[in-house]
Write a protein that holds these residues in place. Structure first.
Motif, mmCIF file in Angstrom:
data_model
loop_
_atom_site.group_PDB
_atom_site.id
_atom_site.type_symbol
_atom_site.label_atom_id
_atom_site.label_comp_id
_atom_site.label_asym_id
_atom_site.label_seq_id
_atom_site.Cartn_x
_atom_site.Cartn_y
_atom_site.Cartn_z
ATOM 1 N N ARG A 45 -35.239 -6.740 42.359
ATOM 2 C CA ARG A 45 -33.735 -6.929 42.679
ATOM 3 C C ARG A 45 -33.078 -6.872 41.255
ATOM 4 O O ARG A 45 -33.506 -7.349 40.348
ATOM 5 C CB ARG A 45 -33.384 -8.089 43.352
ATOM 6 N N PHE A 46 -31.875 -6.191 41.078
ATOM 7 C CA PHE A 46 -31.083 -6.088 39.953
ATOM 8 C C PHE A 46 -30.564 -7.511 39.662
ATOM 9 O O PHE A 46 -30.509 -8.307 40.549
ATOM 10 C CB PHE A 46 -29.985 -5.027 39.860
ATOM 11 N N THR A 47 -30.490 -7.737 38.535
ATOM 12 C CA THR A 47 -29.757 -9.116 37.898
ATOM 13 C C THR A 47 -28.337 -8.735 37.429
ATOM 14 O O THR A 47 -28.258 -7.726 36.578
ATOM 15 C CB THR A 47 -30.598 -9.955 36.771
ATOM 16 N N TRP A 48 -27.354 -9.740 37.741
ATOM 17 C CA TRP A 48 -25.964 -9.649 37.002
ATOM 18 C C TRP A 48 -25.592 -10.677 36.423
ATOM 19 O O TRP A 48 -24.450 -11.153 36.677
ATOM 20 C CB TRP A 48 -25.126 -8.929 38.225
ATOM 21 N N VAL A 49 -26.383 -11.196 35.257
ATOM 22 C CA VAL A 49 -25.777 -12.467 34.622
ATOM 23 C C VAL A 49 -25.353 -11.942 33.401
ATOM 24 O O VAL A 49 -24.914 -13.007 32.678
ATOM 25 C CB VAL A 49 -27.030 -13.415 34.711
ATOM 26 N N ARG A 95 -22.394 -13.949 20.291
ATOM 27 C CA ARG A 95 -22.814 -14.547 21.438
ATOM 28 C C ARG A 95 -23.411 -13.872 22.615
ATOM 29 O O ARG A 95 -23.672 -14.494 23.425
ATOM 30 C CB ARG A 95 -21.048 -14.921 22.036
ATOM 31 N N ILE A 96 -24.074 -12.723 21.993
ATOM 32 C CA ILE A 96 -25.285 -12.220 22.822
ATOM 33 C C ILE A 96 -26.524 -13.137 22.794
ATOM 34 O O ILE A 96 -26.802 -13.331 21.767
ATOM 35 C CB ILE A 96 -25.157 -10.990 22.605
ATOM 36 N N ARG A 97 -26.831 -13.905 23.853
ATOM 37 C CA ARG A 97 -28.120 -14.481 23.881
ATOM 38 C C ARG A 97 -29.318 -14.015 24.722
ATOM 39 O O ARG A 97 -29.022 -13.460 25.836
ATOM 40 C CB ARG A 97 -27.676 -15.934 24.181
ATOM 41 N N THR A 98 -30.409 -14.710 24.312
ATOM 42 C CA THR A 98 -31.309 -14.407 25.244
ATOM 43 C C THR A 98 -31.698 -15.816 26.198
ATOM 44 O O THR A 98 -31.633 -16.769 25.344
ATOM 45 C CB THR A 98 -32.654 -14.102 24.305
ATOM 46 N N CYS A 99 -31.843 -15.539 27.196
ATOM 47 C CA CYS A 99 -31.914 -16.879 28.018
ATOM 48 C C CYS A 99 -33.003 -17.953 27.486
ATOM 49 O O CYS A 99 -34.223 -17.284 26.806
ATOM 50 C CB CYS A 99 -32.790 -16.544 29.443
ATOM 51 N N LEU A 102 -30.772 -11.048 28.915
ATOM 52 C CA LEU A 102 -29.579 -11.559 27.923
ATOM 53 C C LEU A 102 -28.359 -11.707 28.736
ATOM 54 O O LEU A 102 -28.160 -11.167 29.748
ATOM 55 C CB LEU A 102 -29.251 -10.191 27.110
ATOM 56 N N PHE A 103 -27.413 -12.461 27.852
ATOM 57 C CA PHE A 103 -26.235 -12.630 28.571
ATOM 58 C C PHE A 103 -25.136 -12.909 27.344
ATOM 59 O O PHE A 103 -25.624 -13.289 26.140
ATOM 60 C CB PHE A 103 -26.050 -13.925 29.412
ATOM 61 N N VAL A 104 -24.059 -12.771 27.727
ATOM 62 C CA VAL A 104 -22.804 -12.991 26.601
ATOM 63 C C VAL A 104 -22.335 -14.290 27.140
ATOM 64 O O VAL A 104 -21.808 -14.697 28.214
ATOM 65 C CB VAL A 104 -21.997 -11.998 26.784
ATOM 66 N N ARG A 125 -27.158 -22.020 27.402
ATOM 67 C CA ARG A 125 -28.556 -21.617 27.062
ATOM 68 C C ARG A 125 -29.216 -20.901 27.875
ATOM 69 O O ARG A 125 -29.999 -19.884 27.826
ATOM 70 C CB ARG A 125 -29.351 -22.829 26.645
ATOM 71 N N TRP A 126 -28.802 -20.918 29.348
ATOM 72 C CA TRP A 126 -29.529 -20.161 30.428
ATOM 73 C C TRP A 126 -28.941 -19.051 30.901
ATOM 74 O O TRP A 126 -27.408 -18.982 31.026
ATOM 75 C CB TRP A 126 -29.824 -21.239 31.461
ATOM 76 N N CYS A 127 -29.556 -18.236 31.318
ATOM 77 C CA CYS A 127 -29.009 -16.833 32.029
ATOM 78 C C CYS A 127 -28.021 -17.286 33.455
ATOM 79 O O CYS A 127 -27.114 -16.712 33.463
ATOM 80 C CB CYS A 127 -29.885 -15.847 32.409
ATOM 81 N N SER A 128 -28.610 -18.203 34.050
ATOM 82 C CA SER A 128 -27.819 -18.834 35.106
ATOM 83 C C SER A 128 -28.065 -20.142 35.390
ATOM 84 O O SER A 128 -29.312 -20.855 35.244
ATOM 85 C CB SER A 128 -28.078 -17.916 36.241
ATOM 86 N N MET A 129 -27.262 -20.873 35.701
ATOM 87 C CA MET A 129 -27.256 -22.537 35.897
ATOM 88 C C MET A 129 -28.332 -22.295 37.320
ATOM 89 O O MET A 129 -28.851 -23.569 37.720
ATOM 90 C CB MET A 129 -26.181 -23.191 36.078
ATOM 91 N N ASN A 130 -28.078 -21.566 38.326
ATOM 92 C CA ASN A 130 -28.870 -21.601 39.524
ATOM 93 C C ASN A 130 -30.242 -21.243 39.502
ATOM 94 O O ASN A 130 -31.213 -21.613 40.427
ATOM 95 C CB ASN A 130 -28.252 -20.450 40.311
#
Ligand SMILES: [Zn+2]
Length: 175
Positions: A4-8, A132-136, A144-146, A155-160
């Motif tokens: 599945r695609f991710t949108w983080v 602010r472009i980071r790797t989880c 990667l996330f902004v 620090r994390w791509c997603s808290m979930n």
């Protein structure tokens, strides 16, 4: 394997780099076929209809994706800048006016979609969130996330997902 695609990522150009999963361990392709790329653009909300994806455009999209990934992770190659600039400087069709005076967005083809991704990356990399472009931080995650948080300590791509797993691990270590 989760295809599945991710949108983080927080930005379309950053989410696009996530179509190659688990980059640091066992990379897998979330867009193995040209049609998957068309589906990505629709799910990303960049177009209402899945665009046709000729084989050449598919290869160019993957080339752009890898150039973006390197730029987002701090590698600076002239060739990557050239790829991004080639797409970002491409003219885009503007909206059309109908006889009822409604604005109708132009039909977006695949080159137009790649151009909008490249423009998003130019805007991001030249703007205030460039550092602010980071790797989880999770070992098994290469997303990667902004980090647009005020403190800038995300620090994390997603808290979930990764964030929750890290928290659980801490509890276990303490208990
Ligand atoms: Zn993660």
């Amino acid at each position: 394997m989760d295809t599945r695609f991710t949108w983080v990522g927080g930005r379309p150009s950053v989410d696009f780099t996530a179509t190659l999963g688990k980059r640091e361990q066992a990379p897998f392709e979330r867009i193995p076929e040209p049609a998957d790329l068309g589906r990505w653009f629709r799910e990303a909300g960049l177009t209402q209809d899945e665009p046709a994806v000729p084989g050449r455009a598919y290869r160019q999209a993957v080339e752009l994706r890898e150039a973006l990934y390197r730029l987002f992770t701090g590698t600076r190659h002239a060739a990557d800048l050239e790829v991004v600039n080639r797409w970002s400087s491409r003219p885009l069709a503007g909206p059309r006016l109908t006889s009822e005076l409604r604005a109708e967005s132009a039909t977006v083809d695949l080159p137009g979609l790649l151009s909008s991704l490249a423009r998003d990356a130019v805007d991001l990399l030249s703007g205030p969130l460039a550092d602010r472009i980071r790797t989880c931080a999770a070992d098994e995650c290469s997303l990667l996330f902004v980090d647009a948080s005020r403190a800038g300590r995300r620090r994390w791509c997603s808290m979930n997902t990764c964030g929750a797993r890290a928290k659980m691990a801490t509890y276990r270590a303490v208990g």
